[in-house]
Design a protein around this motif. Structure first.
Motif, PDB file in Angstrom:
ATOM      1  N   ALA A 125      -5.819  -0.019  -2.688  1.00 34.54           N
ATOM      2  CA  ALA A 125      -5.282   0.095  -1.328  1.00 34.54           C
ATOM      3  C   ALA A 125      -6.400   0.016  -0.293  1.00 34.54           C
ATOM      4  O   ALA A 125      -6.237  -0.586   0.773  1.00 34.54           O
ATOM      5  CB  ALA A 125      -4.509   1.402  -1.180  1.00 34.54           C
ATOM      6  N   LEU A 126      -7.549   0.615  -0.605  1.00 34.28           N
ATOM      7  CA  LEU A 126      -8.687   0.569   0.316  1.00 34.28           C
ATOM      8  C   LEU A 126      -9.163  -0.863   0.521  1.00 34.28           C
ATOM      9  O   LEU A 126      -9.359  -1.314   1.658  1.00 34.28           O
ATOM     10  CB  LEU A 126      -9.834   1.422  -0.230  1.00 34.28           C
ATOM     11  N   MET A 150       0.823  -1.212   0.000  1.00 35.84           N
ATOM     12  CA  MET A 150       0.000   0.000   0.000  1.00 35.84           C
ATOM     13  C   MET A 150       0.854   1.258   0.000  1.00 35.84           C
ATOM     14  O   MET A 150       0.469   2.285  -0.556  1.00 35.84           O
ATOM     15  CB  MET A 150      -0.954  -0.029   1.189  1.00 35.84           C
ATOM     16  N   GLU A 151       2.028   1.165   0.608  1.00 38.01           N
ATOM     17  CA  GLU A 151       2.956   2.297   0.574  1.00 38.01           C
ATOM     18  C   GLU A 151       3.430   2.538  -0.852  1.00 38.01           C
ATOM     19  O   GLU A 151       3.545   3.683  -1.299  1.00 38.01           O
ATOM     20  CB  GLU A 151       4.139   2.015   1.495  1.00 38.01           C
ATOM     21  N   GLU A 175     -12.796   8.030   1.079  1.00 35.68           N
ATOM     22  CA  GLU A 175     -12.207   8.719  -0.069  1.00 35.68           C
ATOM     23  C   GLU A 175     -11.578   7.743  -1.061  1.00 35.68           C
ATOM     24  O   GLU A 175     -11.182   8.136  -2.159  1.00 35.68           O
ATOM     25  CB  GLU A 175     -11.148   9.717   0.405  1.00 35.68           C
ATOM     26  N   GLY A 176     -11.486   6.477  -0.666  1.00 31.08           N
ATOM     27  CA  GLY A 176     -10.842   5.486  -1.529  1.00 31.08           C
ATOM     28  C   GLY A 176     -11.653   5.127  -2.755  1.00 31.08           C
ATOM     29  O   GLY A 176     -11.130   4.525  -3.696  1.00 31.08           O
ATOM     30  N   GLU A 190      -4.186   6.621 -10.724  1.00 35.30           N
ATOM     31  CA  GLU A 190      -4.086   6.996  -9.317  1.00 35.30           C
ATOM     32  C   GLU A 190      -5.384   6.664  -8.574  1.00 35.30           C
ATOM     33  O   GLU A 190      -5.354   6.202  -7.426  1.00 35.30           O
ATOM     34  CB  GLU A 190      -3.770   8.487  -9.195  1.00 35.30           C
ATOM     35  N   GLU A 196      -1.765   5.219   4.305  1.00 37.04           N
ATOM     36  CA  GLU A 196      -2.605   5.759   5.379  1.00 37.04           C
ATOM     37  C   GLU A 196      -3.837   4.890   5.612  1.00 37.04           C
ATOM     38  O   GLU A 196      -4.337   4.805   6.737  1.00 37.04           O
ATOM     39  CB  GLU A 196      -3.027   7.203   5.071  1.00 37.04           C
ATOM     40  N   TYR A 197      -4.335   4.223   4.568  1.00 41.85           N
ATOM     41  CA  TYR A 197      -5.486   3.338   4.745  1.00 41.85           C
ATOM     42  C   TYR A 197      -5.112   2.168   5.657  1.00 41.85           C
ATOM     43  O   TYR A 197      -5.861   1.792   6.549  1.00 41.85           O
ATOM     44  CB  TYR A 197      -5.974   2.801   3.396  1.00 41.85           C
ATOM     45  N   LYS A 212      -5.904   3.984  -5.349  1.00 44.20           N
ATOM     46  CA  LYS A 212      -6.620   4.301  -4.112  1.00 44.20           C
ATOM     47  C   LYS A 212      -7.613   3.202  -3.746  1.00 44.20           C
ATOM     48  O   LYS A 212      -7.664   2.752  -2.598  1.00 44.20           O
ATOM     49  CB  LYS A 212      -7.349   5.644  -4.249  1.00 44.20           C
ATOM     50  N   LYS A 258     -11.493   8.944   6.224  1.00 43.73           N
ATOM     51  CA  LYS A 258     -10.494   8.925   5.150  1.00 43.73           C
ATOM     52  C   LYS A 258     -10.696   7.730   4.223  1.00 43.73           C
ATOM     53  O   LYS A 258     -10.449   7.822   3.009  1.00 43.73           O
ATOM     54  CB  LYS A 258      -9.089   8.881   5.762  1.00 43.73           C
ATOM     55  N   HIS A 309      -0.686   4.938  -0.695  1.00 44.08           N
ATOM     56  CA  HIS A 309      -1.827   5.095   0.215  1.00 44.08           C
ATOM     57  C   HIS A 309      -1.692   4.202   1.445  1.00 44.08           C
ATOM     58  O   HIS A 309      -2.631   3.497   1.829  1.00 44.08           O
ATOM     59  CB  HIS A 309      -3.132   4.807  -0.523  1.00 44.08           C
TER      60      HIS A 309
END
Length: 348
Positions: free
Chosen positions: A314-315, A130-131, A264-265, A307, A137-138, A311, A261, A135
């Motif tokens: 990653a979500l 995910m890094e 937003e994915g 992009e 942060e998810y 997202k 957050k 993303h």
């Protein structure tokens, strides 16, 4: 086991003959379940000799495992059952999963400790993936939540909820261990790191929609967990029938501000546009136009849409890995808990 039995027997009630029949049934169903879960032909690469050997040996191994679990569950007290089950897990892990190299590397450690290490490796790999997508942060949101659930003593309630879901099939069990979607999509983006033509753009679009549908499948469970942890009665039966938009609205509500957050994915307008096949790929300008009921809602270059795909990938990965993180912490604490039980039994 007779076909006309009114209800399924508990494992502790099964005879040796019934365990043998169950093991044979498991062997016969496993290749198809593995194929559906992992997208592979289990027997495809096997020679006839290897296939015959598998069909002969595998049921015996399953029968041995089931017999050990049955005998452990027949212990008199819950404490004795827990200690016996732990020993079975230890023995099974070392016997069926650890290679000789693993046994040498983890000499002096238990099979459960080896399992903990495998989970840790998988979890770290998920965050790294995910890094790389940009993303992480998810993952961090989900990881922090899983730690809080464990430390607050609510992991048992969450496990009970998951165990109660109708997903005990072999296919579901395999997917919990290794997610085929993640493997397939990561393989594709590794091969096609940039969208360079309309064919690749369309493939990314299809994968985006598939991921949106998969998020819709797993979000109800995650939101039900949020309800359990916050002290409310979970409403999974209602959640699983909700539209994706309604689920995302719950996730971005004030009471779940910690998880806003994550909502937003997914770009709901993109998802709806793709679902209604209301988009146009422009290979001349390397752009994609997305419309909703004929109205233009987004015009993106290939890199911009890629992009958006990163997202949502990653979500999905983050929500899917939540249960693995929770299991990691529960399993990590298991040897210490069993040792305490043994001390209590011995009066130490």
């Amino acid at each position: 086991m007779s076909e006309d039995s009114e209800e399924e027997k508990d494992l502790t009630d099964l005879s040796d003959e019934e365990l043998e029949d169950l093991s044979q049934d498991f062997m016969e169903a496993m290749p198809e379940a593995l194929g559906k879960a992992m997208g592979v032909d289990f027997f495809g690469e096997m020679s006839e000799e290897e296939k015959e050997e598998f069909e002969e040996d595998f049921p015996e191994q399953i029968e041995e495992i089931l017999t050990r679990f049955r005998d452990a569950l027949q212990k008199d007290s819950e404490e004795e059952q827990a200690a016996a089950m732990f020993e079975v897990y230890e023995e099974m892990t070392e016997e069926f999963f650890m290679s000789e190299e693993d046994k040498e590397e983890f000499e002096g450690d238990t099979g459960v400790e080896w399992l903990v290490e495998q989970l840790r490796f998988s979890i770290e790999g998920s965050r790294k993936s995910m890094e790389e997508l940009g993303h992480a942060e998810y993952f961090d949101i989900i990881y922090g939540f899983a730690v809080d659930v464990f430390e607050s003593g609510q992991a048992g309630d969450v496990k009970e909820f998951y165990d109660g879901l109708d997903d005990s099939s072999q296919r579901a069990a395999l997917q919990r261990v290794m997610n085929p979607v993640i493997m397939e999509y990561y393989d594709y983006i590794k091969e096609y790191q940039e969208i360079t033509d309309n064919e690749e753009a369309r493939q990314y679009i299809e994968m985006y929609y598939e991921l949106a549908e998969l998020v819709k499948q797993i979000l109800p469970r995650f939101i039900a967990v949020l309800q359990i942890v916050s002290g409310r009665e979970e409403a999974y039966d209602d959640l699983k029938d909700m539209r994706l938009n309604n689920l995302l609205q719950k996730l971005e509500s004030k009471k779940y501000s910690r998880f806003n957050k994550l909502a937003e994915g997914i770009d709901r307008e993109l998802r709806n546009s793709i679902a209604h096949r209301d988009f146009t790929v422009d290979p001349v300008n390397d752009e994609i136009e997305f419309r909703d009921r004929g109205e233009l809602v987004a015009e993106m270059s290939y890199p911009e849409f890629q992009e958006e795909f990163f997202k949502i990938l990653a979500l999905f990965n983050a929500i899917w890995v939540f249960r693995m993180i929770l299991n990691y912490y529960r399993l990590q604490a298991l040897p210490r808990a069993i040792e305490e039980l043994r001390k209590q039994e011995s009066g130490g």
